[in-house]
Scaffold this motif. Structure first.
Motif, PDB file in Angstrom:
ATOM      1  N   LYS A   1       4.906  -0.896   2.054  1.00 34.53           N
ATOM      2  CA  LYS A   1       5.983  -0.751   3.185  1.00 34.53           C
ATOM      3  C   LYS A   1       5.716   0.433   4.505  1.00 34.53           C
ATOM      4  O   LYS A   1       6.616   0.055   4.869  1.00 34.53           O
ATOM      5  CB  LYS A   1       7.091  -1.696   2.864  1.00 34.53           C
ATOM      6  CG  LYS A   1       6.984  -2.600   2.062  1.00 34.53           C
ATOM      7  CD  LYS A   1       8.408  -2.773   1.431  1.00 34.53           C
ATOM      8  CE  LYS A   1       7.930  -4.146   0.738  1.00 34.53           C
ATOM      9  NZ  LYS A   1       9.267  -4.456  -0.393  1.00 34.53           N
ATOM     10  N   LYS A   2       4.540   1.217   3.857  1.00 37.37           N
ATOM     11  CA  LYS A   2       5.638   2.582   3.913  1.00 37.37           C
ATOM     12  C   LYS A   2       4.206   2.502   5.647  1.00 37.37           C
ATOM     13  O   LYS A   2       3.395   2.376   5.997  1.00 37.37           O
ATOM     14  CB  LYS A   2       4.338   3.762   3.246  1.00 37.37           C
ATOM     15  CG  LYS A   2       5.736   3.674   2.092  1.00 37.37           C
ATOM     16  CD  LYS A   2       5.345   4.741   1.259  1.00 37.37           C
ATOM     17  CE  LYS A   2       5.927   4.751  -0.174  1.00 37.37           C
ATOM     18  NZ  LYS A   2       5.467   5.571  -0.892  1.00 37.37           N
TER      19      LYS A   2
ATOM     20  N   MET B   1      -0.146  13.714   2.750  1.00 33.80           N
ATOM     21  CA  MET B   1       0.051  12.436   3.773  1.00 33.80           C
ATOM     22  C   MET B   1      -0.373  11.616   3.508  1.00 33.80           C
ATOM     23  O   MET B   1       0.343  10.296   2.743  1.00 33.80           O
ATOM     24  CB  MET B   1      -0.493  12.648   5.474  1.00 33.80           C
ATOM     25  CG  MET B   1       0.311  13.026   6.403  1.00 33.80           C
ATOM     26  SD  MET B   1       1.609  12.121   6.687  1.00 33.80           S
ATOM     27  CE  MET B   1       1.036  10.496   7.571  1.00 33.80           C
ATOM     28  N   VAL B   2      -1.526  11.245   2.278  1.00 33.28           N
ATOM     29  CA  VAL B   2      -2.223  10.181   1.851  1.00 33.28           C
ATOM     30  C   VAL B   2      -1.216   9.576   0.705  1.00 33.28           C
ATOM     31  O   VAL B   2      -0.765   8.691   0.048  1.00 33.28           O
ATOM     32  CB  VAL B   2      -3.531  10.856   0.773  1.00 33.28           C
ATOM     33  CG1 VAL B   2      -3.959   9.156  -0.098  1.00 33.28           C
ATOM     34  CG2 VAL B   2      -4.626  11.094   1.766  1.00 33.28           C
TER      35      VAL B   2
ATOM     36  N   LEU C   1       1.976   8.277   2.199  1.00 32.95           N
ATOM     37  CA  LEU C   1       1.049   6.764   2.881  1.00 32.95           C
ATOM     38  C   LEU C   1       1.290   6.248   1.918  1.00 32.95           C
ATOM     39  O   LEU C   1       1.969   4.435   1.829  1.00 32.95           O
ATOM     40  CB  LEU C   1      -0.280   6.587   3.809  1.00 32.95           C
ATOM     41  CG  LEU C   1       0.218   7.694   4.743  1.00 32.95           C
ATOM     42  CD1 LEU C   1      -1.603   8.132   5.203  1.00 32.95           C
ATOM     43  CD2 LEU C   1       0.974   6.063   6.628  1.00 32.95           C
ATOM     44  N   PHE C   2       0.583   5.767   0.339  1.00 37.84           N
ATOM     45  CA  PHE C   2       0.899   5.402   0.023  1.00 37.84           C
ATOM     46  C   PHE C   2       1.967   5.357  -1.214  1.00 37.84           C
ATOM     47  O   PHE C   2       3.192   5.428  -1.120  1.00 37.84           O
ATOM     48  CB  PHE C   2      -0.871   5.142  -0.538  1.00 37.84           C
ATOM     49  CG  PHE C   2      -1.590   4.501   0.115  1.00 37.84           C
ATOM     50  CD1 PHE C   2      -1.726   3.191   0.613  1.00 37.84           C
ATOM     51  CD2 PHE C   2      -2.087   5.630   1.156  1.00 37.84           C
ATOM     52  CE1 PHE C   2      -2.766   3.162   1.242  1.00 37.84           C
ATOM     53  CE2 PHE C   2      -2.926   5.076   2.177  1.00 37.84           C
ATOM     54  CZ  PHE C   2      -3.263   4.537   2.333  1.00 37.84           C
TER      55      PHE C   2
ATOM     56  N   MET D   1       3.511   5.965   9.271  1.00 34.16           N
ATOM     57  CA  MET D   1       2.421   6.504   9.069  1.00 34.16           C
ATOM     58  C   MET D   1       4.009   7.829   9.735  1.00 34.16           C
ATOM     59  O   MET D   1       3.671   8.355   9.308  1.00 34.16           O
ATOM     60  CB  MET D   1       1.957   6.297  10.492  1.00 34.16           C
ATOM     61  CG  MET D   1       0.447   6.446  10.273  1.00 34.16           C
ATOM     62  SD  MET D   1      -0.904   7.125   9.224  1.00 34.16           S
ATOM     63  CE  MET D   1      -1.181   8.364  10.060  1.00 34.16           C
TER      64      MET D   1
END
Lengths: 413, 293, 248
Positions: free
Chosen positions: C112-113, C101-102, C105-106, C115
């Protein structure tokens, strides 16, 4: 606390400059008056600079107040002849060691035969040893630690009520009530002054036949007293007395209410008369008691000037520009002790004067003064104020009372 | 028996507030390996903000939570961005000295602005409470407890459920790897310090309803936060709650069973025991120093 | 063909020690470039320069035509370059899924991303990389092969244009290594350009379209894997002159 001291330090710096500038003047005045013949000289080491300069100043103003007014009247009349009064001051920089050295200098170099006390217990304790060693009387006004008087000394006397007597006013008042309280709980911060005050309270209560149901100390800087108070509630004392510094006292009063502690009489060693206390607590501060050394509306009147406590406050404010708390009258009273003793025996040797002081039984604007064999003033007991409608009202002793004690405290209020 | 329940409840209620006071400290320490010695003073600032707001507008102290939270967040963010970020890569002593200096600065600023007088906030319901048999449960303490636990849980949710929370957590475990993953570490640091300060501010609001305070009373909260973080586990939100409540219970039972004088001794004894038996804290996972290579 | 990465006269020195000297290199979209060389050859320095962990003084690196001089690692990640680390360093206390996820997300266009999208993406990648069933386990409980896959997954989740794989195959058994090579090819097929840094010759030969060899901070040679791996200078550099003499 550290920062309060810092502020004081800055203030004391200003004072020290003032003193440096004034020192030549003082010396000049001493040397010029030395030539005059009929003079009584007293000596004092005071914290005129340093950490306790603010308080030292109050003490000096108290001494000077007496000097000014007695000299205006021609001096102390001793055996039909008036003697002007003079005080030789040294600045001990709020350091007990320096104070001790300066007291020795006063005795040995300046040949002072009548000593006044320095400021604070920590300076009075060692300085009084020097007085005792040279057998020169010292009437002090600001060493309240009981330990000063527990050494069997002959030459040390105090005008104030020592720490152990702090609770005396409240307890005597309680014992004199129609339906006197039977039980007491004592709480104090684990620090010297509160501890001595509550130890004194315990002894005094026992003497009066009040049953001590709880006595505990809590650590300094505590944030929560609720469980301690839960235990107090279980003990259900008639009187609750607490000693500690202001933050704790506010906490204590708040949490006592929260925990449902409902003593008939609730006293704090300090707090109620300090600024901010009543504001912080609002109605919860109502009916709290605090022992005080002196207040301007005491019904006491001295026979030297013929002034009452309120006269003193008024004239002092005119002279020095601020309303006096207990420091100045307590200091001036030390000179009144000498005043009477010298009138009785003349400018005699220190031993004779010492004996006259020991026999003191006088009334002053500061209150009655009478010494026990240890040199503590047992003539007066602490007065007591009660917060009523947010204002401190003197309720004890009865002859000075501004209002009637509210007892038992009505709940809820 | 009444006494037992009373002490139990007292312990839990003060424990919740302790947890809230410690959580910001814990987050900052956990994420940045930074011991914020000014934490207690930030709590005090929150208390003063509440004091000023309630006395000016006459609103309920609990309603000032957003005010103190936001104000402290901004302050914290700026402090980290323009001050601490410049020294954070260096020795831990640099950050210790810096936050110590900050603490002195804040205390003296309070002294100038608010004077050394004690303040306390007394809402109309102060001193009132539920009664359950003879056990008293004051409203203010329950309110502070509920908000304290609520805020701590909210922060925990934030950390787990949001993008920023993920970034903060990733940064706390490995700032280099987080940076490679596209996380702006210094921005995360600034936000983290902001969050830590904001939590301190809100803890200050809750504290002000219960305790009295003055410019210099912050120190004790820094100490307690330290104990709680070590007890509960560094950077762990549930750990802070558990640590806080354990400390609250230990203090309260110690003051009844032994003597109130032993209160602090008992909590530090607990600290030593935990350090010996479980250096990571009760709910802590990896101790920060172990993560760093 | 689109030039993903252009390196012009790149030089990096640490004090007196020259770690990289005057490197020129161009990578085109869709390539898998192998980067090999003995220890201390400058491979890691090159990767660190591209990912922004180190900054360079002389020469330039251009990504999609734009210089990345002075960019911080997170800014470079945002442009679309991801890398794995030589030593696997997952966020140990976070679960496998959270780790991915990290990345999701980045990474590229990270600002612009959101959850929800990231979660969907991370789930897809979890499956692709064969980590299903491990998603709720803390990263520290994974075995070494799984950790390496997780490291890949996190980098892939960043949706990069260019992926730098730093020794992701080292320490794997032959079967795992085959899987690894297949995986690398699969990632390339999804449109990602890849630089593989490896010690393991066989993996390089299998996976790469082109190989660059570094020794003592300088480029020895560059070309197709078969050509490069049989190049006498390369064998010298890797195995020593004596071994070379023995073989030929």
């Amino acid at each position: 606390m550290r920062n309060v001291r810092k502020v004081r330090r800055i203030r004391s710096k200003i004072y020290s400059w003032v003193c440096i500038c004034c020192a030549p003047l003082i010396l000049l005045s001493i040397s010029s008056t030395l030539k005059a013949e009929d003079i009584v000289r007293f000596g004092a080491s005071l914290s005129l600079t340093g950490r306790m300069a603010t308080e030292g100043r109050l003490v000096k103003d108290g001494y000077d107040f007496y000097v000014k007014h007695i000299n205006q009247r021609g001096g102390i009349p001793i055996k039909g002849k008036p003697y002007k009064v003079e005080i030789v001051y040294y600045d001990d920089e709020s350091d007990p060691k320096t104070a001790t050295r300066l007291v020795e200098k006063l005795i040995v170099e300046d040949h002072i035969q009548y000593l006044l006390g320095p400021y604070s217990s920590s300076a009075t304790f060692p300085a009084s040893s020097v007085a005792e060693k040279y057998r020169v009387p010292m009437v002090e006004a600001h060493g309240s630690a009981t330990t000063i008087f527990e050494r069997g000394y002959q030459y040390v006397f105090a005008t104030l009520n020592t720490v152990d007597q702090y609770t005396g006013g409240i307890l005597n008042m309680a014992a004199g009530l129609k339906d006197p309280p039977k039980t007491i709980a004592l709480i104090n911060e684990n620090a010297l002054f509160p501890q001595l005050a509550m130890d004194g309270g315990e002894q005094h209560a026992k003497k009066l036949g009040i049953n001590v149901v709880y006595k505990e100390k809590y650590p300094s800087g505590t944030k929560d007293l609720s469980s301690m108070l839960a235990v107090v509630r279980e003990k259900n004392p008639d009187i609750l007395l607490a000693g500690g510094y202001t933050a704790d006292m506010i906490l204590l009063v708040k949490q006592a209410k929260e925990m449902g502690v409902k003593p008939k009489m609730f006293g704090l060693m300090l707090g109620p008369t300090l600024p901010g206390f009543v504001n912080s607590l609002g109605k919860d501060a109502e009916y709290l008691l605090e022992p005080i050394q002196w207040s301007a509306n005491m019904a006491w009147k001295d026979d030297v000037f013929g002034w009452t406590a309120s006269d003193f406050a008024r004239i002092f404010e005119k002279d020095f520009g601020y309303a006096p708390d207990y420091h100045p009258p307590q200091s001036a009273a030390a000179l009144l002790v000498y005043h009477h003793a010298l009138q009785k025996v003349g400018l005699a040797d220190p031993q004779t004067v010492r004996n006259a002081i020991a026999d003191t039984d006088i009334m002053t604007f500061y209150g009655p003064i009478k010494f026990n064999e240890k040199g503590m003033n047992i003539g007066k007991s602490m007065a007591v104020i009660q917060l009523q409608n947010g204002k401190p009202v003197v309720v004890y002793p009865e002859n000075s009372a501004q209002g009637k004690l509210v007892y038992p405290i009505p709940y809820p209020h | 028996m009444t006494l037992f329940w009373q002490v139990l409840i007292n312990g839990i209620l003060s424990g919740g507030l302790y947890a809230c006071a410690a959580i910001g400290f814990s987050v900052i320490w956990g994420v940045m390996n930074l011991i914020n010695l000014a934490h207690g003073s930030m709590i005090i600032l929150g208390a003063y903000i509440t004091y000023m707001t309630t006395s000016t507008f006459g609103i309920d102290p609990f309603l000032t939570l957003p005010v103190s939270g936001c104000a402290l967040f901004i302050l914290g963010f700026l402090i980290q961005k323009y001050l601490i970020n410049h020294v954070i890569g260096g020795s831990i002593f640099m950050t210790l000295i810096l936050t110590f200096g900050l603490d002195l600065l804040l205390i003296n600023a309070y002294l100038l602005i608010f004077s050394a007088d004690l303040c306390a906030i007394t809402p109309w319901y102060a001193g009132l409470g539920w009664e359950w048999g003879n056990v008293k449960i004051p409203y203010t303490r329950v309110g502070a407890f509920v908000f304290a636990i609520g805020l701590t849980l909210l922060l925990s949710l934030f950390m787990n459920r949001t993008k920023l929370g993920n970034a903060i957590r990733a940064t706390s475990f490995d700032k280099d790897a987080a940076s490679l993953a596209g996380v702006d570490v210094f921005k995360v640091y600034a936000i983290t310090f902001g969050i830590g300060a904001g939590m301190a501010g809100m803890a200050g609001t809750l504290m002000s309803v219960i305790y009295s305070f003055s410019p210099v009373t912050g120190e004790i909260f820094t100490m307690k936060a330290f104990v709680i973080v070590v007890l509960g586990g560094l950077g762990s939100m549930p750990g802070a709650i558990v640590g806080g409540i354990i400390l609250g219970l230990a203090e309260n039972f110690a003051s009844v069973l032994l003597s109130p004088g032993y209160k602090d001794a008992v909590s530090f004894f607990l600290l030593v025991i935990i350090l010996v038996l479980r250096p990571r804290g009760i709910l802590g996972k990896r101790f920060y120093a172990e993560v760093r290579d | 063909m689109v030039k993903i990465l252009e390196i012009h006269g790149l030089t990096k020195s640490f004090g007196n020690l020259v770690a990289l000297k005057d490197i020129y290199l161009t990578i085109e979209q869709g390539e898998i470039l192998g980067l090999i060389g003995p220890n201390g050859a400058g491979k890691s320095t090159l990767v660190n320069l591209i990912s922004g962990t180190l900054s360079y003084s002389a020469g330039d690196i251009r990504f999609l035509g734009k210089s990345i001089k002075g960019f911080k690692p997170h800014q470079i990640a945002e442009l679309g370059i991801s890398r794995t680390s030589q030593i696997v360093r997952p966020f140990n206390d976070m679960t496998t899924f959270e780790n991915i996820m990290v990345g999701a997300l980045f990474g590229k266009k990270g600002k612009k991303k959101g959850m929800r999208v990231a979660r969907r993406k991370a789930k897809g990648i979890l499956q692709d990389l064969g980590l299903t069933g491990r998603d709720e386990m803390p990263a520290e409980s994974l075995n070494i092969a799984e950790r390496k896959r997780l490291e890949n997954a996190r980098a892939v989740a960043m949706l990069p244009n260019l992926l730098l794989l730093d020794e992701v195959l080292a320490g794997l058994n032959p079967v795992e290594m085959d899987d690894g090579v297949k995986l690398i090819k699969r990632i390339r097929d999804s449109g990602v350009t890849i630089i593989v840094i490896e010690h393991v010759m066989r993996a390089i030969a299998d996976a790469c379209d082109r190989v660059l060899v570094l020794n003592h901070g300088e480029k020895i040679t560059e070309g197709g894997p078969d050509m490069v791996l049989n190049h006498p200078d390369v064998i010298d550099a890797y195995l020593g002159k004596r071994y070379n003499a023995l073989v030929t």
